[in-house]
Design an enzyme around this catalytic site. Sequence first.
Site, PDB file in Angstrom:
ATOM      1  N   SER A 145       3.734  -1.930  -2.942  1.00 33.61           N
ATOM      2  CA  SER A 145       2.297  -2.100  -3.107  1.00 33.61           C
ATOM      3  C   SER A 145       1.958  -2.297  -4.576  1.00 33.61           C
ATOM      4  O   SER A 145       2.724  -1.911  -5.465  1.00 33.61           O
ATOM      5  CB  SER A 145       1.564  -0.858  -2.586  1.00 33.61           C
ATOM      6  OG  SER A 145       0.207  -0.864  -2.964  1.00 33.61           O
ATOM      7  N   TYR A 158      -0.759   7.525  -1.076  1.00 29.83           N
ATOM      8  CA  TYR A 158      -0.246   6.162  -0.922  1.00 29.83           C
ATOM      9  C   TYR A 158       0.459   5.716  -2.200  1.00 29.83           C
ATOM     10  O   TYR A 158       1.542   5.127  -2.160  1.00 29.83           O
ATOM     11  CB  TYR A 158      -1.410   5.237  -0.591  1.00 29.83           C
ATOM     12  CG  TYR A 158      -1.030   3.824  -0.246  1.00 29.83           C
ATOM     13  CD1 TYR A 158      -0.531   3.497   1.009  1.00 29.83           C
ATOM     14  CD2 TYR A 158      -1.196   2.791  -1.172  1.00 29.83           C
ATOM     15  CE1 TYR A 158      -0.193   2.187   1.341  1.00 29.83           C
ATOM     16  CE2 TYR A 158      -0.865   1.486  -0.846  1.00 29.83           C
ATOM     17  CZ  TYR A 158      -0.374   1.195   0.409  1.00 29.83           C
ATOM     18  OH  TYR A 158      -0.034  -0.102   0.723  1.00 29.83           O
TER      19      TYR A 158
END
Length: 273
Positions: free
Chosen positions: A154, A167
């Site tokens: 990510s 996350y």
Amino acid sequence: MNILERFSLKGKVIVVTGGTGILGKAFVKGLAEAGAKICIIGRSQEKAAERVKLVETLGGDALAVVADVMDEHSIREAKERILEKWGTIDGLVNAAGGNIPGATIAPGDSIFDNKIGDTIKAIELNLFGTIIPTMIFGEVMAEKGTGSIINISSLAASRPITRVLGYTVAKHGVDGFTKWMATELALRYSNRIRVNAIAPGVFLTEQNRTLLTNEDGSYTERADKFVQNTPFQRLGDPSELEGTLVYLLSDASAFVSGETIFVDGGFNSWCGV
């Protein structure tokens, strides 16, 4: 083998965890068009069956398996079903993951008031939900000495994106795991086993919809900031991940391992000026 043949996945058996998600759908479609046989793993039988139909309409062969990437037993059972059907596994796409609403810190909240339990769940889903399938499906590739594993990283692993602590921590772990696994598999088993990661830019999915869109469908202030800081000046379309995925799974990337490839419209490169 010419260059077009090296990009082909014809006859290769590819496992896609999280294949029932929005990005998973794009992955499955791209793999089918490249000629792969695809095992779609997800928690929804209905959505997994829909993905199988998609592959079949494209002339491909697919298998739907309901399993939880956090449950070692169910992933081992999935492996046995795949081997029973096709006899081997050539590639793995660890697409299961995403954020958890309770792990997202609201704009007006103190970061110290975050729900620690949900933050831990977000870390576990994205990090251990990658490690567990890799250890189980990757063993098949190690035994035969060939294979390619793709993890999903990510932007949050390279740039500090606010509000998503769990996350962010997990995706840093995914990047580290990608490098570690790429090194160990090559040194211990074969230089024909590769592990890489794709770091998508901002794509609208079910997990981030409430963060990026208002009830009327317009972009939130957060989504506008992403767009304004992306040189392409837009969000990504899931189909734009397909080419990178096929490349990393194919023989065309035979000397590429331990890398994270950004597919983000230039977001990670730009300083904003």
